[in-house]
Design an enzyme around this catalytic site. Structure first.
Site, PDB file in Angstrom:
ATOM      1  N   LEU A 241       0.854  -1.185   0.000  1.00  0.00           N
ATOM      2  CA  LEU A 241       0.000   0.000   0.000  1.00  0.00           C
ATOM      3  C   LEU A 241       0.895   1.242   0.000  1.00  0.00           C
ATOM      4  O   LEU A 241       0.958   1.988   0.979  1.00  0.00           O
ATOM      5  CB  LEU A 241      -0.898  -0.031   1.235  1.00  0.00           C
ATOM      6  CG  LEU A 241      -2.216   0.743   1.176  1.00  0.00           C
ATOM      7  CD1 LEU A 241      -3.152   0.145   0.135  1.00  0.00           C
ATOM      8  CD2 LEU A 241      -2.884   0.725   2.544  1.00  0.00           C
ATOM      9  N   HIS A 242       1.566   1.476  -1.143  1.00  0.00           N
ATOM     10  CA  HIS A 242       2.587   2.533  -1.200  1.00  0.00           C
ATOM     11  C   HIS A 242       2.019   3.933  -0.922  1.00  0.00           C
ATOM     12  O   HIS A 242       2.135   4.470   0.173  1.00  0.00           O
ATOM     13  CB  HIS A 242       3.252   2.549  -2.578  1.00  0.00           C
ATOM     14  CG  HIS A 242       4.053   1.328  -2.913  1.00  0.00           C
ATOM     15  ND1 HIS A 242       5.037   0.824  -2.102  1.00  0.00           N
ATOM     16  CD2 HIS A 242       4.011   0.526  -4.008  1.00  0.00           C
ATOM     17  CE1 HIS A 242       5.576  -0.243  -2.675  1.00  0.00           C
ATOM     18  NE2 HIS A 242       4.971  -0.450  -3.822  1.00  0.00           N
ATOM     19  N   ASP A 243       1.453   4.543  -1.942  1.00  0.00           N
ATOM     20  CA  ASP A 243       1.074   5.961  -1.865  1.00  0.00           C
ATOM     21  C   ASP A 243       0.006   6.286  -0.819  1.00  0.00           C
ATOM     22  O   ASP A 243       0.050   7.361  -0.208  1.00  0.00           O
ATOM     23  CB  ASP A 243       0.622   6.457  -3.249  1.00  0.00           C
ATOM     24  CG  ASP A 243       1.762   6.458  -4.253  1.00  0.00           C
ATOM     25  OD1 ASP A 243       2.932   6.437  -3.830  1.00  0.00           O
ATOM     26  OD2 ASP A 243       1.485   6.468  -5.467  1.00  0.00           O
TER      27      ASP A 243
END
Length: 316
Positions: A241-243
């Site tokens: 869940l990067h950004d």
């Protein structure tokens, strides 16, 4: 009072999830969305940003087109976002139009206006740092109008995700990253060290679909496409869940642990191009310039996002 922010992004599946989460957060006053060349060419990231604002019911937020290529290198694009940047999700053509002002000029004007009002803006960077680095190169004084920069990018104790050593946003424009990390802007970094602690599993996706009301179908499609099916690296099905973690940090910083360090960005060696190197123990003799997120309370972060995206059901 809502926190005034500008979101600089390159949508992108995880950018889309981040934007949709920010749209329903009254704690955030989104002054504008800046698009940059990154996960897709600029024309497509602008179009995706327009489509996502309409999907989220936030056509009131202006979208600005930024830099169409990195500062000095040839563009590279994302490998996990499909041909259009949003996986297999087909959103209606945007009705909303991009603003005529260039994103770099918008950044400069917004920061200068904040300085004149004796206020400051928080910048959220979800993609390559080209727009901000260009703005700082043109008007270094705008740093005085920035409360802090919260960005997704880099890899420290984790290996890279686009090369052996480098995370995509840093590798996409390492010279821009060097400019930004060399500035005096207070910065919080959510690197792969953090994002790999929050894996969006198929079980999470099923719950998001169940709670997200009118956006459940496109959101589910986006999230399902994000599944890397790389158990060896991530320990489970799903994708990092990067950004969205940038938005989570703004809303609930207590869910994150940070450690101060001096960060350097490799922008000369092709072998390690884009590598972010953290001086954790003062070996460089230089003062720390960033806070790196080292631990994420993933369970509570997912609970935060369930609550945010459920607001689309409440507002249906």
């Amino acid at each position: 009072m809502a926190l005034p922010i500008i979101i600089d992004c390159d949508p992108g599946i995880d950018d889309a999830i981040a934007l949709l989460s920010a749209f329903v957060s009254p704690e955030l006053n989104i002054l504008g969305i800046c698009a940059v060349c990154g996960n897709q060419p600029l024309e497509r990231t602008v179009r995706n940003a327009l489509q996502i604002t309409e999907l989220g019911g936030r056509s009131d937020i202006p979208v600005y087109a930024g830099c169409y290529r990195p500062m000095f290198r040839a563009p590279i694009h994302g490998q996990f976002h499909g041909q259009n940047g949003l996986g297999k999700t087909e959103l209606p053509p945007p009705v909303k139009e991009v603003e005529s002002l260039h994103a770099v000029n918008f950044l400069i004007e917004s920061c200068e206006s904040a300085i004149a009002r004796q206020e400051k803006i928080t910048l959220c960077s979800l993609g390559p740092l080209t727009n901000l680095a260009t703005a700082l190169s043109m008007k270094p004084s705008i740093a005085g109008g920035i409360e802090r920069l919260v960005l997704m990018g880099g890899a420290y104790r984790e290996a890279g995700n686009r090369s052996m050593t480098s995370e995509f946003n840093m590798l996409a424009d390492p010279h821009a990253a060097h400019v930004v990390f060399s500035s005096q802007i207070p910065t919080v970094v959510l690197s792969l060290d953090a994002t790999h602690q929050a894996i969006l599993t198929p079980e999470h996706v099923a719950r998001f679909i169940a709670v997200s009301g009118r956006i459940s179908q496109p959101l589910g499609e986006l999230m399902a496409f994000w599944d890397r099916n790389d158990v060896r690296r991530y320990g489970s099905r799903g994708g990092p869940l990067h950004d969205p973690l940038v938005i989570a940090y703004l809303l609930a910083p207590a869910l994150f642990t940070t450690e101060k360090a001096r960060v350097f960005v490799e922008h000369e060696s092709e072998l390690c191009m884009g590598q972010t190197v953290a001086d954790w123990y003062g070996k460089s003799g230089q003062e720390p310039n960033v806070e790196i997120v080292t631990h994420v309370n993933a369970e509570k972060v997912f609970a935060l996002f369930y609550g945010l995206l459920a607001r689309y059901a409440e507002n249906s």
